[in-house]
Scaffold this motif. Sequence first.
Motif, PDB file in Angstrom:
ATOM      1  N   ALA A  87      27.828  11.186 -16.325  1.00 39.43           N
ATOM      2  CA  ALA A  87      29.165  10.724 -15.952  1.00 39.43           C
ATOM      3  C   ALA A  87      29.644  11.484 -14.729  1.00 39.43           C
ATOM      4  CB  ALA A  87      30.127  10.927 -17.112  1.00 39.43           C
ATOM      5  N   LYS A  88      30.394  10.778 -13.899  1.00 41.93           N
ATOM      6  CA  LYS A  88      30.957  11.422 -12.716  1.00 41.93           C
ATOM      7  C   LYS A  88      32.023  12.417 -13.142  1.00 41.93           C
ATOM      8  CE  LYS A  88      32.961  10.474  -8.204  1.00 41.93           C
ATOM      9  NZ  LYS A  88      33.369   9.431  -7.235  1.00 41.93           N
ATOM     10  N   PRO A  89      31.985  13.651 -12.629  1.00 40.04           N
ATOM     11  CA  PRO A  89      32.961  14.659 -13.056  1.00 40.04           C
ATOM     12  C   PRO A  89      34.362  14.318 -12.566  1.00 40.04           C
ATOM     13  CG  PRO A  89      31.643  15.491 -11.236  1.00 40.04           C
ATOM     14  CD  PRO A  89      31.038  14.180 -11.635  1.00 40.04           C
ATOM     15  N   LYS A  90      35.347  14.884 -13.231  1.00 38.60           N
ATOM     16  CA  LYS A  90      36.743  14.701 -12.846  1.00 38.60           C
ATOM     17  C   LYS A  90      37.417  16.055 -12.751  1.00 38.60           C
ATOM     18  CE  LYS A  90      37.266  10.198 -15.119  1.00 38.60           C
ATOM     19  NZ  LYS A  90      38.037   9.421 -16.134  1.00 38.60           N
ATOM     20  N   ARG A  91      38.348  16.178 -11.823  1.00 35.55           N
ATOM     21  CA  ARG A  91      39.108  17.406 -11.702  1.00 35.55           C
ATOM     22  C   ARG A  91      40.051  17.546 -12.892  1.00 35.55           C
ATOM     23  NH1 ARG A  91      39.641  19.954  -6.795  1.00 35.55           N
ATOM     24  NH2 ARG A  91      40.506  21.574  -8.147  1.00 35.55           N
ATOM     25  N   SER A  92      40.120  18.745 -13.431  1.00 40.57           N
ATOM     26  CA  SER A  92      40.983  19.033 -14.567  1.00 40.57           C
ATOM     27  C   SER A  92      42.300  19.612 -14.070  1.00 40.57           C
ATOM     28  CB  SER A  92      40.305  20.033 -15.508  1.00 40.57           C
ATOM     29  OG  SER A  92      41.243  20.572 -16.426  1.00 40.57           O
ATOM     30  N   PHE A  93      43.407  18.940 -14.399  1.00 41.24           N
ATOM     31  CA  PHE A  93      44.723  19.449 -13.997  1.00 41.24           C
ATOM     32  C   PHE A  93      45.025  20.763 -14.705  1.00 41.24           C
ATOM     33  CE2 PHE A  93      49.266  19.657 -15.215  1.00 41.24           C
ATOM     34  CZ  PHE A  93      49.774  20.012 -13.976  1.00 41.24           C
ATOM     35  N   TYR A  94      44.610  20.881 -15.963  1.00 44.11           N
ATOM     36  CA  TYR A  94      44.886  22.098 -16.721  1.00 44.11           C
ATOM     37  C   TYR A  94      44.171  23.304 -16.107  1.00 44.11           C
ATOM     38  CZ  TYR A  94      46.637  18.684 -20.033  1.00 44.11           C
ATOM     39  OH  TYR A  94      47.326  17.645 -20.611  1.00 44.11           O
ATOM     40  N   ALA A  95      42.936  23.093 -15.695  1.00 47.34           N
ATOM     41  CA  ALA A  95      42.204  24.171 -15.027  1.00 47.34           C
ATOM     42  C   ALA A  95      42.850  24.512 -13.693  1.00 47.34           C
ATOM     43  CB  ALA A  95      40.745  23.759 -14.820  1.00 47.34           C
ATOM     44  N   ALA A  96      43.204  23.477 -12.919  1.00 40.35           N
ATOM     45  CA  ALA A  96      43.805  23.702 -11.602  1.00 40.35           C
ATOM     46  C   ALA A  96      45.128  24.453 -11.726  1.00 40.35           C
ATOM     47  CB  ALA A  96      44.004  22.358 -10.892  1.00 40.35           C
ATOM     48  N   ARG A  97      45.951  24.087 -12.694  1.00 41.23           N
ATOM     49  CA  ARG A  97      47.245  24.749 -12.853  1.00 41.23           C
ATOM     50  C   ARG A  97      47.077  26.189 -13.331  1.00 41.23           C
ATOM     51  NH1 ARG A  97      51.632  22.265 -16.933  1.00 41.23           N
ATOM     52  NH2 ARG A  97      49.989  22.863 -18.417  1.00 41.23           N
ATOM     53  N   ASP A  98      46.140  26.407 -14.249  1.00 42.12           N
ATOM     54  CA  ASP A  98      45.895  27.760 -14.748  1.00 42.12           C
ATOM     55  C   ASP A  98      45.457  28.690 -13.619  1.00 42.12           C
ATOM     56  OD1 ASP A  98      45.198  29.760 -16.969  1.00 42.12           O
ATOM     57  OD2 ASP A  98      43.278  29.501 -15.944  1.00 42.12           O
ATOM     58  N   LEU A  99      44.554  28.212 -12.776  1.00 44.04           N
ATOM     59  CA  LEU A  99      44.027  29.064 -11.705  1.00 44.04           C
ATOM     60  C   LEU A  99      45.003  29.167 -10.542  1.00 44.04           C
ATOM     61  CD1 LEU A  99      40.402  27.778 -12.059  1.00 44.04           C
ATOM     62  CD2 LEU A  99      41.219  30.080 -12.587  1.00 44.04           C
ATOM     63  N   TYR A 100      45.823  28.147 -10.332  1.00 44.54           N
ATOM     64  CA  TYR A 100      46.912  28.244  -9.354  1.00 44.54           C
ATOM     65  C   TYR A 100      47.855  29.378  -9.744  1.00 44.54           C
ATOM     66  CZ  TYR A 100      51.252  26.790  -6.975  1.00 44.54           C
ATOM     67  OH  TYR A 100      52.400  26.750  -6.228  1.00 44.54           O
ATOM     68  N   LYS A 101      48.208  29.402 -11.015  1.00 45.02           N
ATOM     69  CA  LYS A 101      49.082  30.458 -11.526  1.00 45.02           C
ATOM     70  C   LYS A 101      48.441  31.829 -11.328  1.00 45.02           C
ATOM     71  CE  LYS A 101      48.776  31.013 -15.803  1.00 45.02           C
ATOM     72  NZ  LYS A 101      48.816  30.801 -17.276  1.00 45.02           N
ATOM     73  N   TYR A 102      47.168  31.939 -11.642  1.00 44.66           N
ATOM     74  CA  TYR A 102      46.477  33.223 -11.483  1.00 44.66           C
ATOM     75  C   TYR A 102      46.448  33.663 -10.021  1.00 44.66           C
ATOM     76  CZ  TYR A 102      42.545  36.344 -10.714  1.00 44.66           C
ATOM     77  OH  TYR A 102      41.764  37.379 -10.279  1.00 44.66           O
ATOM     78  N   ARG A 103      46.067  32.745  -9.118  1.00 46.51           N
ATOM     79  CA  ARG A 103      45.944  33.116  -7.700  1.00 46.51           C
ATOM     80  C   ARG A 103      47.279  33.536  -7.095  1.00 46.51           C
ATOM     81  NH1 ARG A 103      43.055  28.268  -7.497  1.00 46.51           N
ATOM     82  NH2 ARG A 103      44.727  27.339  -6.254  1.00 46.51           N
ATOM     83  N   HIS A 104      48.371  32.994  -7.636  1.00 41.63           N
ATOM     84  CA  HIS A 104      49.687  33.340  -7.119  1.00 41.63           C
ATOM     85  C   HIS A 104      50.388  34.395  -7.969  1.00 41.63           C
ATOM     86  CE1 HIS A 104      48.825  29.522  -5.106  1.00 41.63           C
ATOM     87  NE2 HIS A 104      49.685  29.902  -4.190  1.00 41.63           N
ATOM     88  N   GLN A 105      49.617  35.121  -8.749  1.00 40.36           N
ATOM     89  CA  GLN A 105      50.085  36.275  -9.507  1.00 40.36           C
ATOM     90  C   GLN A 105      51.192  35.926 -10.487  1.00 40.36           C
ATOM     91  OE1 GLN A 105      50.142  40.104  -7.485  1.00 40.36           O
ATOM     92  NE2 GLN A 105      49.714  39.053  -5.558  1.00 40.36           N
ATOM     93  N   TYR A 106      50.990  34.808 -11.189  1.00 40.19           N
ATOM     94  CA  TYR A 106      51.851  34.438 -12.301  1.00 40.19           C
ATOM     95  C   TYR A 106      53.343  34.423 -11.938  1.00 40.19           C
ATOM     96  CZ  TYR A 106      47.509  35.502 -14.714  1.00 40.19           C
ATOM     97  OH  TYR A 106      46.198  35.538 -15.105  1.00 40.19           O
ATOM     98  N   PRO A 107      53.747  33.550 -11.024  1.00 36.96           N
ATOM     99  CA  PRO A 107      55.178  33.462 -10.715  1.00 36.96           C
ATOM    100  C   PRO A 107      55.966  33.046 -11.949  1.00 36.96           C
ATOM    101  CG  PRO A 107      53.978  31.606  -9.791  1.00 36.96           C
ATOM    102  CD  PRO A 107      52.956  32.555 -10.300  1.00 36.96           C
TER     103      PRO A 107
END
Length: 423
Positions: A87-107
């Motif tokens: 199956a063609k992979p899909k981007r996970s919003f939950y993963a993207a949001r979790d790592l966005y939060k991490y990269r921006h030091q948990y605003p």
Amino acid sequence: MGNLLGGVSFREPTTVEDCDSTWQTDSEPEPEEPGPGGGSEGPGQEPEQPAQPPERAGGRPRASSAPDEDAEAAGAEQGGDSTEATAKPKRSFYAARDLYKYRHQYPQNFKDIRYQNDLSNLRFYKNKIPFKPDGVYIEEVLNKWKGDYEKLEHNHTYIQWLFPLREQGLNFYAKELTTYEIEEFKKTKEAIRRFLLAYKMMLEFFGIKLTDKTGNVARAVNWQERFQHLNESQHNYLRITRILKSLGELGYESFKSPLVKFILHEALVENTIPNIKQSALEYFVYTIRDRRERRKLLRFAQKHYTPSENFIWGPPRKEQSEGSKAQKMSSPLASSHNSQTSMHKKAKDSKNSSSAVHLNSKTAEEKKVAPKEPVEETDRPSPEPSNEAAKPRNTEKDSNAENVNSQPEKTERPRHNLSEFME
């Protein structure tokens, strides 16, 4: 209360695109050196609470019964790499949001501001307290658990203590890091020394070895056996994500890229751990705060990813969007041209029909009035062609008028967009 929170309002990301700045222009500011919590790449904002899958709600202490250790969202997604081949992979919003939060030091992490941390993570690494609930000290873990792959595999409470984060894991006895504790940890040589030993121990568990002080890695002696295990034990991908995050929190952001590059090479080029590639691209790469480093890794992955049409982590295809926009802009022109051509054809048909009527009427008049007044042959028909000839001229005027009316469609669209932009 509203006044107190008014200055810290934030916009919560709602799509993967909101969370991913990897392919934004190079003119934007990017981090050079990680700060106390590991650097931030911009003023991005995140939701206050960590993104968690539904099964992780509840908040009660949990011992070693769960197979995954990380508090990041969509843990089941990260363990689902085996289906990727079909199956063609899909981007996970939950993963993207979790790592966005991490990269921006948990605003919006107000808990980090208010919470009076007892520095339990630092005290554990100073060998002053054991980790809970097992009651084992860090020195015993480093000396007796090293090489005991069965214990490292099946115990699920130590990983949150060895690699602490500013988010809650599944072991609720483990305390979250705070910015103050991070600063104190970095200043404690004893803690840093043991942290690196813990990192080496886990790399060896995965079949990898640390080769120098800059974070470069290579295959360990036992790599074949351990890679086979890693390819089949996908809950360890959650552990790798946690380890990468913790490296960034505790001052070793530069260690991430070599490890992620190594994993991508083994998964995509050597095909030794193919099941890990989805997690590597969806999670591991996006723990890296510097978007330039992420771009390098994703370009490398795109070069070796198969099938190439299923690679969904590359730059947005601007040429396609621009082409569709040009096509939309050209459609009014084509419509106007077709309308003009159609009206011109109708005018020609009208002229031809009027000429035919004129000839028929002329023949009829010749038959009727030829014996009496031959002069009327030229007098009577004259108004008919003039009226009929006027009709096509009016039709042409109508077509020109329609063309004139259709032209504003081409100019009104830019004016409309400009007004929206100015607003």
